[in-house]
Design a protein around this motif. Sequence first.
Motif, PDB file in Angstrom:
ATOM      1  N   GLU A 109     -20.598 -34.625 -22.571  1.00  0.00           N
ATOM      2  CA  GLU A 109     -19.237 -35.098 -22.319  1.00  0.00           C
ATOM      3  C   GLU A 109     -19.032 -35.332 -20.828  1.00  0.00           C
ATOM      4  OE1 GLU A 109     -16.398 -32.563 -24.937  1.00  0.00           O
ATOM      5  OE2 GLU A 109     -18.303 -31.507 -24.724  1.00  0.00           O
ATOM      6  N   LYS A 110     -18.370 -36.424 -20.516  1.00  0.00           N
ATOM      7  CA  LYS A 110     -18.098 -36.766 -19.116  1.00  0.00           C
ATOM      8  C   LYS A 110     -16.766 -36.156 -18.713  1.00  0.00           C
ATOM      9  CE  LYS A 110     -18.755 -38.951 -15.264  1.00  0.00           C
ATOM     10  NZ  LYS A 110     -17.933 -40.072 -14.890  1.00  0.00           N
ATOM     11  N   ILE A 111     -16.796 -35.338 -17.689  1.00  0.00           N
ATOM     12  CA  ILE A 111     -15.587 -34.686 -17.174  1.00  0.00           C
ATOM     13  C   ILE A 111     -15.505 -34.965 -15.669  1.00  0.00           C
ATOM     14  CG2 ILE A 111     -14.464 -32.456 -16.717  1.00  0.00           C
ATOM     15  CD1 ILE A 111     -14.400 -33.135 -19.618  1.00  0.00           C
ATOM     16  N   THR A 112     -14.317 -35.277 -15.202  1.00  0.00           N
ATOM     17  CA  THR A 112     -14.127 -35.477 -13.767  1.00  0.00           C
ATOM     18  C   THR A 112     -13.199 -34.393 -13.238  1.00  0.00           C
ATOM     19  OG1 THR A 112     -14.348 -37.869 -14.070  1.00  0.00           O
ATOM     20  CG2 THR A 112     -13.440 -37.110 -11.979  1.00  0.00           C
ATOM     21  N   LEU A 113     -13.666 -33.674 -12.239  1.00  0.00           N
ATOM     22  CA  LEU A 113     -12.878 -32.625 -11.596  1.00  0.00           C
ATOM     23  C   LEU A 113     -12.653 -33.003 -10.138  1.00  0.00           C
ATOM     24  CD1 LEU A 113     -14.676 -29.365 -12.872  1.00  0.00           C
ATOM     25  CD2 LEU A 113     -12.747 -30.563 -13.918  1.00  0.00           C
ATOM     26  N   MET A 114     -11.452 -32.800  -9.674  1.00  0.00           N
ATOM     27  CA  MET A 114     -11.162 -33.055  -8.264  1.00  0.00           C
ATOM     28  C   MET A 114     -11.088 -31.730  -7.523  1.00  0.00           C
ATOM     29  SD  MET A 114      -8.444 -35.670  -6.624  1.00  0.00           S
ATOM     30  CE  MET A 114      -9.614 -37.019  -6.704  1.00  0.00           C
ATOM     31  N   VAL A 115     -11.755 -31.663  -6.388  1.00  0.00           N
ATOM     32  CA  VAL A 115     -11.805 -30.432  -5.599  1.00  0.00           C
ATOM     33  C   VAL A 115     -11.009 -30.645  -4.315  1.00  0.00           C
ATOM     34  CG1 VAL A 115     -13.313 -28.699  -4.551  1.00  0.00           C
ATOM     35  CG2 VAL A 115     -14.123 -30.031  -6.517  1.00  0.00           C
ATOM     36  N   GLY A 116     -10.109 -29.706  -4.023  1.00  0.00           N
ATOM     37  CA  GLY A 116      -9.254 -29.829  -2.840  1.00  0.00           C
ATOM     38  C   GLY A 116      -9.968 -29.470  -1.545  1.00  0.00           C
ATOM     39  N   GLY A 117     -11.105 -30.113  -1.313  1.00  0.00           N
ATOM     40  CA  GLY A 117     -11.910 -29.832  -0.119  1.00  0.00           C
ATOM     41  C   GLY A 117     -13.215 -29.178  -0.532  1.00  0.00           C
ATOM     42  N   MET A 118     -14.178 -30.007  -0.928  1.00  0.00           N
ATOM     43  CA  MET A 118     -15.418 -29.506  -1.525  1.00  0.00           C
ATOM     44  C   MET A 118     -16.200 -28.569  -0.606  1.00  0.00           C
ATOM     45  SD  MET A 118     -17.104 -31.198  -4.483  1.00  0.00           S
ATOM     46  CE  MET A 118     -17.240 -32.906  -4.021  1.00  0.00           C
ATOM     47  N   GLU A 119     -16.160 -28.836   0.713  1.00  0.00           N
ATOM     48  CA  GLU A 119     -16.975 -28.045   1.644  1.00  0.00           C
ATOM     49  C   GLU A 119     -16.342 -26.698   1.991  1.00  0.00           C
ATOM     50  OE1 GLU A 119     -13.773 -29.865   3.747  1.00  0.00           O
ATOM     51  OE2 GLU A 119     -15.197 -30.685   2.303  1.00  0.00           O
ATOM     52  N   LYS A 120     -15.097 -26.486   1.558  1.00  0.00           N
ATOM     53  CA  LYS A 120     -14.433 -25.203   1.848  1.00  0.00           C
ATOM     54  C   LYS A 120     -15.089 -24.085   1.047  1.00  0.00           C
ATOM     55  CE  LYS A 120      -9.903 -27.429   2.464  1.00  0.00           C
ATOM     56  NZ  LYS A 120      -8.559 -27.584   1.873  1.00  0.00           N
ATOM     57  N   GLN A 121     -15.329 -22.961   1.702  1.00  0.00           N
ATOM     58  CA  GLN A 121     -15.975 -21.846   1.007  1.00  0.00           C
ATOM     59  C   GLN A 121     -15.126 -21.289  -0.126  1.00  0.00           C
ATOM     60  OE1 GLN A 121     -17.570 -18.837   3.635  1.00  0.00           O
ATOM     61  NE2 GLN A 121     -19.109 -20.219   4.452  1.00  0.00           N
ATOM     62  N   ILE A 122     -13.808 -21.420  -0.037  1.00  0.00           N
ATOM     63  CA  ILE A 122     -12.947 -20.910  -1.110  1.00  0.00           C
ATOM     64  C   ILE A 122     -13.195 -21.659  -2.427  1.00  0.00           C
ATOM     65  CG2 ILE A 122     -11.091 -19.996   0.348  1.00  0.00           C
ATOM     66  CD1 ILE A 122      -9.547 -22.622  -0.151  1.00  0.00           C
ATOM     67  N   TYR A 123     -13.727 -22.884  -2.333  1.00  0.00           N
ATOM     68  CA  TYR A 123     -14.012 -23.672  -3.532  1.00  0.00           C
ATOM     69  C   TYR A 123     -15.514 -23.744  -3.832  1.00  0.00           C
ATOM     70  CZ  TYR A 123      -9.140 -25.121  -2.983  1.00  0.00           C
ATOM     71  OH  TYR A 123      -7.772 -25.136  -2.849  1.00  0.00           O
ATOM     72  N   LEU A 124     -16.269 -22.822  -3.272  1.00  0.00           N
ATOM     73  CA  LEU A 124     -17.717 -22.748  -3.454  1.00  0.00           C
ATOM     74  C   LEU A 124     -18.155 -22.846  -4.925  1.00  0.00           C
ATOM     75  CD1 LEU A 124     -20.470 -21.888  -1.834  1.00  0.00           C
ATOM     76  CD2 LEU A 124     -20.044 -19.677  -2.878  1.00  0.00           C
ATOM     77  N   PRO A 125     -17.449 -22.198  -5.880  1.00  0.00           N
ATOM     78  CA  PRO A 125     -17.921 -22.234  -7.270  1.00  0.00           C
ATOM     79  C   PRO A 125     -18.091 -23.636  -7.850  1.00  0.00           C
ATOM     80  CG  PRO A 125     -16.286 -20.495  -7.024  1.00  0.00           C
ATOM     81  CD  PRO A 125     -16.279 -21.282  -5.738  1.00  0.00           C
ATOM     82  N   ALA A 126     -17.314 -24.604  -7.375  1.00  0.00           N
ATOM     83  CA  ALA A 126     -17.409 -25.960  -7.930  1.00  0.00           C
ATOM     84  C   ALA A 126     -18.785 -26.571  -7.661  1.00  0.00           C
ATOM     85  CB  ALA A 126     -16.311 -26.839  -7.357  1.00  0.00           C
ATOM     86  N   LYS A 127     -19.158 -26.651  -6.391  1.00  0.00           N
ATOM     87  CA  LYS A 127     -20.447 -27.258  -6.039  1.00  0.00           C
ATOM     88  C   LYS A 127     -21.611 -26.379  -6.481  1.00  0.00           C
ATOM     89  CE  LYS A 127     -22.733 -30.679  -4.168  1.00  0.00           C
ATOM     90  NZ  LYS A 127     -22.619 -32.033  -4.742  1.00  0.00           N
ATOM     91  N   LEU A 128     -21.422 -25.065  -6.388  1.00  0.00           N
ATOM     92  CA  LEU A 128     -22.506 -24.148  -6.763  1.00  0.00           C
ATOM     93  C   LEU A 128     -22.831 -24.277  -8.253  1.00  0.00           C
ATOM     94  CD1 LEU A 128     -24.466 -21.933  -5.873  1.00  0.00           C
ATOM     95  CD2 LEU A 128     -22.667 -20.252  -6.316  1.00  0.00           C
ATOM     96  N   ALA A 129     -21.818 -24.414  -9.096  1.00  0.00           N
ATOM     97  CA  ALA A 129     -22.047 -24.578 -10.536  1.00  0.00           C
ATOM     98  C   ALA A 129     -22.884 -25.817 -10.800  1.00  0.00           C
ATOM     99  CB  ALA A 129     -20.718 -24.675 -11.272  1.00  0.00           C
ATOM    100  N   GLU A 130     -22.599 -26.878 -10.043  1.00  0.00           N
ATOM    101  CA  GLU A 130     -23.373 -28.117 -10.173  1.00  0.00           C
ATOM    102  C   GLU A 130     -24.810 -27.908  -9.701  1.00  0.00           C
ATOM    103  OE1 GLU A 130     -22.088 -32.465  -9.000  1.00  0.00           O
ATOM    104  OE2 GLU A 130     -23.002 -31.500  -7.255  1.00  0.00           O
ATOM    105  N   GLN A 131     -24.952 -27.265  -8.530  1.00  0.00           N
ATOM    106  CA  GLN A 131     -26.278 -27.044  -7.946  1.00  0.00           C
ATOM    107  C   GLN A 131     -27.163 -26.160  -8.839  1.00  0.00           C
ATOM    108  OE1 GLN A 131     -26.135 -29.499  -5.471  1.00  0.00           O
ATOM    109  NE2 GLN A 131     -27.119 -28.126  -4.032  1.00  0.00           N
ATOM    110  N   LEU A 132     -26.537 -25.209  -9.519  1.00  0.00           N
ATOM    111  CA  LEU A 132     -27.283 -24.296 -10.393  1.00  0.00           C
ATOM    112  C   LEU A 132     -27.581 -24.896 -11.766  1.00  0.00           C
ATOM    113  CD1 LEU A 132     -25.372 -20.959  -9.573  1.00  0.00           C
ATOM    114  CD2 LEU A 132     -27.715 -21.537  -8.881  1.00  0.00           C
ATOM    115  N   GLY A 133     -27.008 -26.052 -12.031  1.00  0.00           N
ATOM    116  CA  GLY A 133     -27.250 -26.712 -13.313  1.00  0.00           C
ATOM    117  C   GLY A 133     -26.451 -26.148 -14.474  1.00  0.00           C
TER     118      GLY A 133
END
Length: 336
Positions: A27-51
């Motif tokens: 399923e295609k899902i689009t999530l918007m992150v309020g500042g991807m590089e901010k450490q407070i939002y680390l789980p978003a990119k990390l979840a992607e990086q971990l697969g």
Amino acid sequence: MKRVALRIAVAGLIMGTMSHSAFAGNEKITLMVGGMEKQIYLPAKLAEQLGYFKEQGLEVELLNEAAGVDAENELLAGQVQGVVGFYDHTIDLQSKGKFIESVVQFSHTPGEVELISAKLADKVKSPADFRGKTLGVTGLGSSTNFLTQYLAVSHGVPISEVTSIAVGAGNTFIAALKQGKIDGGMTTEPTISRLLKTGDAKVLVDLRSPESTQKWLGGLYPAASLYMQTSWVETHQATTQKLANAFVKTLRYISSHSAEELAAKMPADYYAGDKDSYVKALAAGKVSFIPDGRMPQSGPPTVLKVLSAFDQSVKGRPIDLAKTYTTKFVAAVPES
């Protein structure tokens, strides 16, 4: 010939079913992150990086948006299915008749710091000295703006006597401070460490640890979260569960790994040219994250109290806090 035709028909049916399953499974899902590089939002990119998204059969596209208020608008317009942003938007929007809810709660503190220009550090000792100052926030109507306004009014300074300017985070925030366009402002890591290292700013209010958050805001302030429109969650429960599975697994990973290990999983440009400072900040900031993704019970009333202090649309309105978050999906995440 009939037998061959039958085989072809059956094979076609099987292939069609397989391709449909593959399509349905990704399923295609689009999530918007309020500042991807901010450490407070680390789980978003990390979840992607971990697969972990793909592991759940999801194809998740992460879009970057500097200010939470703009991400919120994209969600309401139906352009994205979810936002990685601050929980306080759920209360603010309910006061305006719109219902969104935190599905996975990432943190129980804002992870933000009110910095003040080193040139003014001797004059600005607390938020009581905000009168007449120009302060930077990520965006007007964003959570950094909410918190700045609360700090002012809770120290006797009317909002009308403080000027808020939207300067984003990272390089744009740093440039605004160095050029004297702002006297200080609220921001996150790694921007905080960058300005402290150069000596351009000093910490005035620290909202990173549970202890300091309780001191300044009167309790835990659940902040970073995955929030979605309630109507979408109700009609897409299986997909919402998959997102919850991926994010809770990521939060468990954060809890069980060192800052060095976490940083190694992130894109190098997130370090902003200083990996050591990034790791150091992350080691200190890990305490903000909630390992199981559950909303702390004492959190929502604190956020409502903070917003009610200055937000006229929230003040005196009947807010149903039970509709601003759900623990249904995090409670159903498998243990392993």
